[in-house]
Design a protein around this motif. Structure first.
Motif, PDB file in Angstrom:
ATOM      1  N   VAL A  83       0.839  -1.204   0.000  1.00 31.87           N
ATOM      2  CA  VAL A  83       0.000   0.000   0.000  1.00 31.87           C
ATOM      3  C   VAL A  83       0.869   1.248   0.000  1.00 31.87           C
ATOM      4  N   LEU A  84       1.913   1.262   0.823  1.00 37.48           N
ATOM      5  CA  LEU A  84       2.807   2.420   0.858  1.00 37.48           C
ATOM      6  C   LEU A  84       3.578   2.553  -0.451  1.00 37.48           C
ATOM      7  N   GLY A  85       3.975   1.421  -1.030  1.00 40.38           N
ATOM      8  CA  GLY A  85       4.709   1.464  -2.289  1.00 40.38           C
ATOM      9  C   GLY A  85       3.891   2.023  -3.431  1.00 40.38           C
ATOM     10  N   LEU A  86       2.572   1.862  -3.347  1.00 39.76           N
ATOM     11  CA  LEU A  86       1.685   2.396  -4.378  1.00 39.76           C
ATOM     12  C   LEU A  86       1.266   3.834  -4.101  1.00 39.76           C
ATOM     13  N   SER A  87       1.634   4.366  -2.945  1.00 38.34           N
ATOM     14  CA  SER A  87       1.144   5.686  -2.576  1.00 38.34           C
ATOM     15  C   SER A  87       2.266   6.572  -2.051  1.00 38.34           C
ATOM     16  N   LEU A  88       2.253   6.853  -0.758  1.00 41.32           N
ATOM     17  CA  LEU A  88       3.159   7.850  -0.202  1.00 41.32           C
ATOM     18  C   LEU A  88       4.566   7.328   0.043  1.00 41.32           C
ATOM     19  N   GLY A  89       4.720   6.018   0.138  1.00 41.57           N
ATOM     20  CA  GLY A  89       6.077   5.470   0.195  1.00 41.57           C
ATOM     21  C   GLY A  89       6.824   5.747  -1.095  1.00 41.57           C
ATOM     22  N   ARG A  90       6.123   5.591  -2.209  1.00 39.44           N
ATOM     23  CA  ARG A  90       6.712   5.923  -3.509  1.00 39.44           C
ATOM     24  C   ARG A  90       7.060   7.406  -3.567  1.00 39.44           C
ATOM     25  N   SER A  91       6.146   8.253  -3.081  1.00 37.13           N
ATOM     26  CA  SER A  91       6.412   9.695  -3.069  1.00 37.13           C
ATOM     27  C   SER A  91       7.644  10.017  -2.236  1.00 37.13           C
ATOM     28  N   ALA A  92       7.835   9.280  -1.126  1.00 38.31           N
ATOM     29  CA  ALA A  92       9.004   9.514  -0.272  1.00 38.31           C
ATOM     30  C   ALA A  92      10.298   9.192  -1.014  1.00 38.31           C
ATOM     31  N   VAL A  93      10.296   8.116  -1.784  1.00 40.77           N
ATOM     32  CA  VAL A  93      11.493   7.755  -2.550  1.00 40.77           C
ATOM     33  C   VAL A  93      11.813   8.836  -3.572  1.00 40.77           C
TER      34      VAL A  93
END
Length: 256
Positions: free
Chosen positions: A21-31
């Motif tokens: 879920v994070l990889g599809l959303s805000l985790g991706r944005s963090a990267v």
């Protein structure tokens, strides 16, 4: 007909789900934000002389730009629907679990406005200090052309930001990490650091300010189990920033 009993998800399944879920959303944005701040720090010129623009135009043709803006808002909300859908496997109504129902509209609005004031005023002071220290890029909250749909789109973007961030980074993430038996301080730290990290493209002052906001919002959610006041607060903060920048004289924002 035989009905198989529903088994509770294992910690491994919940952990994998949370990362996806994070990889599809805000985790991706963090990267992407980490890459962006690295690019700014290694570019010619100091960080304070560089720009971080939000709500930028996507096309020189107004109708096509509007289409892109609305599509971006709609698709950004899909991870929220996914998170709520996954929470529906748990006992109880996921809307009540997250506190995004409409049972307490007056209380949610009042608390949200109070949180916006609590976060907004010190946040402005922190941005000013960061600008003086040169640890932030120059932030442009709204870079859309002056068209009839500019303000409505900026308001929709503010609502979208609030819903995505508060449902995923607070409601969903805190719920799952507590189910994974993380310690309370670790849950708060993870939520706060994630919130700060996807704002790093704006600079280190933005990281610190949003991390502090993450701690306050996380504590509020743990105490009240309601995300709706956080959505209200975040929406108010972003509407003031986006619409204010679009409508007020640019000279008022030189300190950003």
């Amino acid at each position: 007909m035989t009905v198989e009993p529903t088994r509770p998800a294992s910690r491994r399944v919940l952990g994998t789900e949370t990362l996806l879920v994070l990889g599809l959303s805000l985790g991706r944005s963090a990267v992407y934000a980490l890459v962006s701040i690295a690019a700014k720090l290694t570019a010619d010129g100091p960080l304070s002389k560089q720009t971080a623009a939000l709500n930028t135009s996507q096309s020189a043709r107004p109708w096509l730009d509007l289409t892109y803006q609305l599509l971006g808002i709609v698709f950004a909300l899909l991870p929220v629907l996914l998170a709520v859908h996954l929470l529906a496997r748990d006992p109880g109504d996921p809307a009540r679990t997250l506190g995004v129902d409409l049972r307490r509209p007056g209380s949610d609005l009042a608390r949200g406005a109070g949180l916006a004031a609590l976060i907004g005023l010190p946040g402005l002071a922190l941005f000013w200090v960061a600008a003086q220290l040169g640890v932030n890029a120059t932030v442009v909250p709204a870079a859309l052309p002056d068209l009839w749909w500019t303000v409505p789109v900026l308001i929709l973007a503010a609502v979208q930001n609030a819903v995505v961030e508060e449902v995923i980074v607070v409601g969903y993430l805190v719920t799952r990490l507590r189910q994974l038996r993380w310690r309370l301080w670790a849950v708060l730290a993870a939520s706060a650091v994630l919130r700060g990290s996807y704002h790093l493209y704006q600079g280190f002052g933005a990281f610190v300010g949003n991390a502090v906001m993450g701690v306050v919002f996380g504590l509020f959610y743990l105490r009240t189990k309601r995300v709706m006041p956080l959505i209200v607060a975040h929406t108010l903060l972003d509407v003031v920033a986006f619409v204010g920048y679009a409508l007020l004289p640019r000279s008022w924002f030189d300190w950003l």
